[in-house]
Motif scaffolding. Structure first.
Motif, mmCIF file in Angstrom:
data_model
loop_
_atom_site.group_PDB
_atom_site.id
_atom_site.type_symbol
_atom_site.label_atom_id
_atom_site.label_comp_id
_atom_site.label_asym_id
_atom_site.label_seq_id
_atom_site.Cartn_x
_atom_site.Cartn_y
_atom_site.Cartn_z
ATOM 1 N N THR A 47 4.885 -86.525 -70.648
ATOM 2 C CA THR A 47 6.126 -87.197 -70.286
ATOM 3 C C THR A 47 6.032 -87.753 -68.869
ATOM 4 O O THR A 47 5.715 -87.029 -67.926
ATOM 5 C CB THR A 47 7.311 -86.229 -70.364
ATOM 6 N N ALA A 48 6.331 -89.049 -68.728
ATOM 7 C CA ALA A 48 6.330 -89.672 -67.405
ATOM 8 C C ALA A 48 7.583 -89.284 -66.632
ATOM 9 O O ALA A 48 8.632 -89.005 -67.225
ATOM 10 C CB ALA A 48 6.262 -91.182 -67.548
ATOM 11 N N PRO A 49 7.516 -89.263 -65.316
ATOM 12 C CA PRO A 49 8.710 -89.004 -64.501
ATOM 13 C C PRO A 49 9.772 -90.093 -64.716
ATOM 14 O O PRO A 49 9.467 -91.208 -65.149
ATOM 15 C CB PRO A 49 8.177 -89.035 -63.069
ATOM 16 N N CYS A 76 5.494 -80.617 -67.156
ATOM 17 C CA CYS A 76 4.988 -79.496 -66.359
ATOM 18 C C CYS A 76 4.478 -79.908 -64.983
ATOM 19 O O CYS A 76 4.426 -79.097 -64.069
ATOM 20 C CB CYS A 76 3.848 -78.797 -67.115
ATOM 21 N N SER A 77 4.054 -81.160 -64.836
ATOM 22 C CA SER A 77 3.370 -81.543 -63.599
ATOM 23 C C SER A 77 4.325 -81.812 -62.442
ATOM 24 O O SER A 77 3.923 -81.811 -61.295
ATOM 25 C CB SER A 77 2.517 -82.777 -63.842
ATOM 26 N N ASN A 78 5.624 -82.099 -62.743
ATOM 27 C CA ASN A 78 6.673 -82.154 -61.727
ATOM 28 C C ASN A 78 6.364 -83.084 -60.564
ATOM 29 O O ASN A 78 6.578 -82.780 -59.405
ATOM 30 C CB ASN A 78 6.987 -80.758 -61.208
ATOM 31 N N VAL A 79 5.873 -84.274 -60.857
ATOM 32 C CA VAL A 79 5.618 -85.342 -59.882
ATOM 33 C C VAL A 79 4.851 -84.851 -58.660
ATOM 34 O O VAL A 79 5.227 -85.121 -57.527
ATOM 35 C CB VAL A 79 6.937 -86.028 -59.419
ATOM 36 N N ILE A 127 -0.707 -85.854 -63.516
ATOM 37 C CA ILE A 127 -1.746 -86.105 -64.531
ATOM 38 C C ILE A 127 -1.654 -87.534 -65.050
ATOM 39 O O ILE A 127 -2.096 -87.858 -66.147
ATOM 40 C CB ILE A 127 -1.650 -85.081 -65.683
ATOM 41 N N LEU A 128 -1.027 -88.397 -64.199
ATOM 42 C CA LEU A 128 -1.018 -89.847 -64.374
ATOM 43 C C LEU A 128 -0.171 -90.345 -65.539
ATOM 44 O O LEU A 128 -0.365 -91.472 -66.015
ATOM 45 C CB LEU A 128 -2.452 -90.395 -64.480
#
Length: 275
Positions: A47-49, A76-79, A127-128
């Protein structure tokens, strides 16, 4: 223990292609035999921010500071990408900031004065996963203040000719206003397009103003004038320097109309006529 690659990994996805459950399975190999399989399940972040806010900082005659901020990530990566924001200029010519921290001083090459520039932004996570672009927003660079004082000349007993000075590098569409600012000027001293005075600035291009006779002035009196410009977002410059002129001492001569049409009877004797 003799196997140079003792670990075997496999990944099996479960669910939809979005943020799905993923299972990692692992077993060891000693060169002859495999251990039991160990597994773990985690949620993949696809999912993108979202929520990027496009804004503007300092705007000058040849530069615009554009900002991007406010994004959050449901994944999960939270920008936590080091350079998460990308600012794109779409008009009048294309340019971009590259991936960065969300503040771009767009000044290389220098922007044109009093010109509209249009921008948009997007964001990515660690993660882009990359969002789409925001809606575009536009801003004008500032106009240049008039380079010199107006030209004031051709005095009569009740008028002075005034020509506002344009700002160096401003496009021809830039608007200017003329103000009477000396001690003898009226309180509402902005020049109207007919050469009289009014309470608020009247805006025209330099070519439309041309040289305008400012009228209804007192004879033998000094009047001083200044001009200013504004950009397409109605941000006004400072006033120019001041230039003064003095009306003539003698009032303007009146204009006398003489009618030279005379009517005579057909049989009248034509003699001398006093005019």
């Amino acid at each position: 223990t003799g196997d140079s690659s003792p670990y075997a990994l496999s990944c099996n996805g479960v669910g939809d292609p979005g943020d799905a459950l993923e299972t990692v399975k692992c077993r060891m190999h000693d060169g002859s035999n495999y251990s039991d399989v160990k597994s773990d399940t985690y949620t993949a972040d696809n999912t993108a921010p979202t929520g990027t806010v496009l804004g503007f900082g300092t705007i000058a005659t040849t530069s615009i500071v554009v900002t991007a901020s406010g994004a959050s990530d449901a994944g999960c990566s939270n920008v936590h990408e080091i350079s998460p924001y990308y600012i794109d200029r779409t008009a009048p010519t294309a340019a971009n900031s590259g991936w960065g921290l969300g503040s771009w001083t767009n000044n290389s090459p220098a922007l044109s004065k009093n010109t509209q520039y249009t921008y948009r932004a997007r964001v990515r996570d660690g993660i882009l996963n990359t969002s789409g672009y925001t809606s575009t927003q536009s801003k004008y660079t500032l106009a240049e203040a008039p380079a010199s004082a107006p030209i004031v000349d051709n005095p009569s007993g009740s008028s002075l000719d005034v020509n506002p000075s344009s700002g160096i590098g401003n496009p021809s569409s830039t608007l200017y206003a003329i103000d009477c600012t000396g001690a003898n000027c009226p309180a509402n001293g902005w020049i109207k397009t007919d050469g009289t005075f009014t309470s608020s600035a009247q805006w025209q291009t330099d070519s439309t103003w041309g040289t305008i006779p400012v009228i209804e002035l007192d004879a033998g009196t000094e009047y001083c004038f200044q001009s200013k410009a504004k950009n397409g977002d109605n941000v006004e410059t400072s006033l120019s320097g001041s230039a003064c002129g003095t009306t003539s001492t003698a009032p303007d001569a009146p204009t006398i109309a003489v009618d030279y049409n005379f009517t005579y009877p057909l049989n009248a004797e034509l003699g001398a006529v006093d005019v």
